[in-house]
Write a protein that holds these residues in place. Sequence first.
Motif, short mmCIF file in Angstrom:
data_model
loop_
_atom_site.label_atom_id
_atom_site.label_comp_id
_atom_site.label_asym_id
_atom_site.label_seq_id
_atom_site.Cartn_x
_atom_site.Cartn_y
_atom_site.Cartn_z
N GLU A 32 8.18 10.77 -9.93
CA GLU A 32 7.34 11.76 -9.22
C GLU A 32 7.71 13.18 -9.64
O GLU A 32 6.83 14.02 -9.90
N TYR B 265 6.48 13.74 -13.14
CA TYR B 265 5.01 13.89 -13.10
C TYR B 265 4.65 15.34 -12.78
O TYR B 265 3.86 15.97 -13.50
N ILE C 169 4.32 7.95 -17.50
CA ILE C 169 5.67 8.38 -17.12
C ILE C 169 6.34 7.18 -16.45
O ILE C 169 5.84 6.67 -15.45
N LYS D 142 -0.82 10.23 -16.04
CA LYS D 142 -1.44 11.54 -15.81
C LYS D 142 -2.39 11.79 -16.98
O LYS D 142 -2.01 11.66 -18.14
#
Length: 189
Positions: A8, A11, A78, A87
């Motif tokens: 996270e 990202y 990722i 993404k």
Amino acid sequence: TEDESNVEADYDWLIMEIYDKYWEPITSNMILPEVGKGGSTISWVSSNPDLIAADGTVNQPTFSYAKGAAPVTLTATISKGGVSVEKIFELEVYPLHPTAEEHVDYDKDRLTHELILNGNSATDVKSRLYLPTEFNSETVGDISVGGCEITWQSSNPEVIATDGQVTRPAKGQESVQVILTATLKYWDV
């Protein structure tokens, strides 16, 4: 989990990393990170590897290919441990500046029968034709294109002069076919 937190964080970091550097149309190679700040592995897939390869190599298209910035979608995956997210980045690759030939081709496309006929029918010319001697350049994306000089030749200048003036045959005489030839020039081309 720690892997989820790292993925996270990477990202969010990657979004800033890419958009801070590449928010305008791209003109040179990109640095596409393979590892995030939190240790996640980042792999890349391009919708058009001829323009942006997965390693960040950029090949600007010719102007005639894109006629403006060419869209490319980069997908970053990722991953860390068993956690993975994607993404998508919607980017644009700026084309090379037009060659002299592309300037000529662009203006040639603008020089239509409809423009020249100026409201006349091709088989029944009754009034002056529009025979421009130049086109102003136009902006496509951020690129200036066109701007050619135009010279005209007429197969019968007594009927249609190179300035577009029309002299119709006298009443009762047969129609006359006239061939107009436009020569477009951009600098020396």
